[in-house]
Design an enzyme around this catalytic site. Structure first.
Site, PDB file in Angstrom:
ATOM      1  N   ARG A   1       5.476  -4.384  -4.190  1.00 51.25           N
ATOM      2  CA  ARG A   1       4.262  -3.629  -4.447  1.00 51.25           C
ATOM      3  C   ARG A   1       3.765  -3.465  -3.628  1.00 51.25           C
ATOM      4  O   ARG A   1       3.003  -3.770  -3.525  1.00 51.25           O
ATOM      5  CB  ARG A   1       3.610  -3.806  -6.116  1.00 51.25           C
ATOM      6  CG  ARG A   1       4.404  -3.782  -7.608  1.00 51.25           C
ATOM      7  CD  ARG A   1       5.057  -1.950  -7.848  1.00 51.25           C
ATOM      8  NE  ARG A   1       5.539  -2.316  -9.240  1.00 51.25           N
ATOM      9  CZ  ARG A   1       7.318  -2.032  -8.884  1.00 51.25           C
ATOM     10  NH1 ARG A   1       7.903  -2.777  -8.009  1.00 51.25           N
ATOM     11  NH2 ARG A   1       7.614  -2.670 -10.182  1.00 51.25           N
TER      12      ARG A   1
ATOM     13  N   HIS B   1      11.145   3.737  -1.792  1.00 53.61           N
ATOM     14  CA  HIS B   1      11.189   2.962  -2.782  1.00 53.61           C
ATOM     15  C   HIS B   1      12.869   3.199  -3.485  1.00 53.61           C
ATOM     16  O   HIS B   1      12.622   3.467  -4.794  1.00 53.61           O
ATOM     17  CB  HIS B   1      10.031   3.479  -3.703  1.00 53.61           C
ATOM     18  CG  HIS B   1       9.447   2.068  -5.148  1.00 53.61           C
ATOM     19  ND1 HIS B   1       8.596   2.533  -4.983  1.00 53.61           N
ATOM     20  CD2 HIS B   1      10.541   1.555  -5.651  1.00 53.61           C
ATOM     21  CE1 HIS B   1       8.643   1.684  -6.717  1.00 53.61           C
ATOM     22  NE2 HIS B   1       9.772   0.423  -6.357  1.00 53.61           N
TER      23      HIS B   1
ATOM     24  N   GLU C   1       1.678   5.290  -2.915  1.00 52.53           N
ATOM     25  CA  GLU C   1       3.149   5.750  -2.848  1.00 52.53           C
ATOM     26  C   GLU C   1       2.776   7.326  -3.379  1.00 52.53           C
ATOM     27  O   GLU C   1       2.854   6.946  -4.596  1.00 52.53           O
ATOM     28  CB  GLU C   1       3.603   4.937  -3.552  1.00 52.53           C
ATOM     29  CG  GLU C   1       4.946   4.698  -3.056  1.00 52.53           C
ATOM     30  CD  GLU C   1       5.842   3.616  -3.656  1.00 52.53           C
ATOM     31  OE1 GLU C   1       6.522   3.536  -3.021  1.00 52.53           O
ATOM     32  OE2 GLU C   1       6.107   3.792  -5.095  1.00 52.53           O
TER      33      GLU C   1
END
Length: 335
Positions: free
Chosen positions: A246, A293, A274
């Site tokens: 993360r 991602h 993000e």
């Protein structure tokens, strides 16, 4: 013929066909009464509410709306939530165990592609492949047979932060290679580390010893920015930081300052925020390899999540223990 339990899909209608392709959908429909054309993306929808009132099982996934106390009150017969994705913390309010709910997650299935991706990044980083690509693209030539000092994966020191599902799977994948593997995790003692085949180290020592350091800790309030200026400054010259966990685990500003010097490199599949702002300096640095991602389940890997949930459904309905049941006592510590 006995009545089949009522079930309901609670996830994004767009992703449902990828998670449950026709063969898996047939398996599920053979076991439960479920309408594949009705997907709960809003528990306030009147059609969803009617089914929810009778539902015994929720088959959840990405896009599932939050299951809080009012939703549970509207589902008096609900006995199981089978999640065809990773963490259930984002969809399920604490206290669900007081209802006696059985909750399962496909987090183990989702851990595999992340660990595989990380292994690939470790091997490429050890060969300095990212910087070599940049040099080759700039020069358009190279010397055949040249041995480049300082690179290679023989004896490379790899530091893993966090013995999570992904961290443990990565440890397994690293075993056939000639790496020295270290682990920083305050919940793993000497005996367990020895059983895993890794050398346990405090975080600061691991940061100072690792040629490649990869982050696999859960995103919790206490782990936010666990990799900051102090920790980054400990990394040896030429070291590589990999983050497929993360973005919040790494202080983005501190990392940007450190990689700008060229002293260390970074491989980032997740960031904070993000996505990154379009003007982030990380986009333009040759020693930063950014991906959007994608380490987790993508494409044909998504089917593995549905398969995990379908297997759990069959175990549930045949009275067998679930393999991936979420432990209520560990709920606050999981990612």
């Amino acid at each position: 013929m006995p009545r089949r339990p009522q079930a309901l899909f609670a996830m994004s209608a767009e992703t449902l066909p990828s998670v449950y392709p026709p063969d898996l959908l047939d398996r599920i429909r053979a076991r439960v009464d479920i309408d594949p054309t009705l997907t709960a993306e809003d528990f306030g929808d009147p059609r969803v509410r009617r089914v929810l009132a009778e539902a015994e099982i929720l088959l959840t996934g990405w896009g599932c709306p939050y299951i809080d106390a009012p939703v549970l009150e509207a589902a008096p017969r609900l006995r199981a939530v089978l999640h065809a994705a990773g963490s259930v913390k984002g969809i399920l309010a604490p206290g669900w165990w007081e209802r006696g709910l059985i909750v399962s997650s496909a987090a183990t299935a989702n851990a595999l592609p992340v660990a595989e991706y990380t292994l690939g990044m470790i091997l490429l980083a050890g060969k300095d492949a990212f910087a070599a690509r940049e040099r080759y693209r700039a020069r358009r030539t190279f010397t055949t047979g040249e041995i480049q000092p300082g690179i290679g994966n023989f004896g490379r020191r790899v530091g893993i932060i966090g013995a999570s599902r992904i961290g443990r799977r990565l440890i397994e994948l690293l075993r056939p290679f000639d790496f020295q593997v270290m682990l920083a995790d305050p919940h793993v003692g000497e005996d367990e580390a020895a059983a895993l085949g890794v050398r346990p180290l405090p975080l600061d020592q691991l940061m100072g010893a690792g040629d490649i350091v990869t982050v696999h800790a859960p995103a919790l309030p206490e782990t936010r920015h666990m990799i900051g200026r102090h920790e980054l400054a400990l990394m040896p010259d030429g070291a590589v930081l990999i983050n497929t966990a993360r973005g919040s685990l790494v202080d983005t500003d501190a990392l940007a300052e450190e990689v700008r010097t060229g002293r260390i490199s970074a491989v980032l599949d997740v960031t904070d925020p993000e996505p990154l702002p379009a003007d982030s300096p990380l986009f333009g640095l040759p020693n930063v390899f950014l991906t959007p991602h994608l380490a987790g389940s993508q494409g044909n890997e998504v089917r593995r999540l549905g398969l995990s949930a379908a297997d759990e459904l069959e175990r549930l309905l045949t009275g067998r223990p679930l393999v991936h049941q979420v432990d209520p006592t560990a709920f606050e510590r999981i990612a």
